[in-house]
Design a protein around this motif. Structure first.
Motif, mmCIF file in Angstrom:
data_model
loop_
_atom_site.group_PDB
_atom_site.id
_atom_site.type_symbol
_atom_site.label_atom_id
_atom_site.label_comp_id
_atom_site.label_asym_id
_atom_site.label_seq_id
_atom_site.Cartn_x
_atom_site.Cartn_y
_atom_site.Cartn_z
ATOM 1 N N TYR A 194 46.143 21.622 55.471
ATOM 2 C CA TYR A 194 46.385 21.662 54.039
ATOM 3 C C TYR A 194 46.561 23.115 53.625
ATOM 4 N N SER A 220 46.295 25.543 50.418
ATOM 5 C CA SER A 220 45.740 25.563 49.074
ATOM 6 C C SER A 220 45.853 26.976 48.516
ATOM 7 N N GLY A 262 40.849 27.915 44.422
ATOM 8 C CA GLY A 262 39.815 26.934 44.707
ATOM 9 C C GLY A 262 38.447 27.561 44.885
ATOM 10 N N LYS A 269 42.452 22.425 43.686
ATOM 11 C CA LYS A 269 42.470 23.185 44.940
ATOM 12 C C LYS A 269 41.085 23.194 45.590
ATOM 13 N N HIS A 306 40.140 21.264 49.219
ATOM 14 C CA HIS A 306 39.369 22.002 50.225
ATOM 15 C C HIS A 306 38.153 21.165 50.649
ATOM 16 N N SER A 307 37.443 20.630 49.685
ATOM 17 C CA SER A 307 36.287 19.795 49.981
ATOM 18 C C SER A 307 36.685 18.549 50.757
#
Length: 67
Positions: free
Chosen positions: A34, A36, A40, A54, A58-59
């Motif tokens: 991914y 981002s 984030g 974002k 990430h999470s």
């Protein structure tokens, strides 16, 4: 604008991953990556929704729940 941002930055990658993950499990060297943004991690009030999505992607990527 709010829903468009959430759909693009969060829902889109989650749906795409869901559509491809079973196929990729059969591949020896498959990777899901991914892209981002630093937003984030260091959110800005001006881009609060974008920053939140974002952080959320990430999470999601770190959760490992898709495998």
């Amino acid at each position: 604008m709010l829903l468009d941002t959430v759909a693009t930055h969060l829902v889109g990658p989650i749906r795409e991953t869901g559509a491809l993950v079973e196929h990729l499990k059969d591949k020896e060297d498959a990777v899901i990556a991914y892209t981002s943004s630093v937003l984030g991690f260091v959110p800005m009030a001006v881009t609060a929704v974008s920053s939140a999505t974002k952080a959320a992607i990430h999470s999601y990527a770190l959760s490992g729940g898709l495998l």
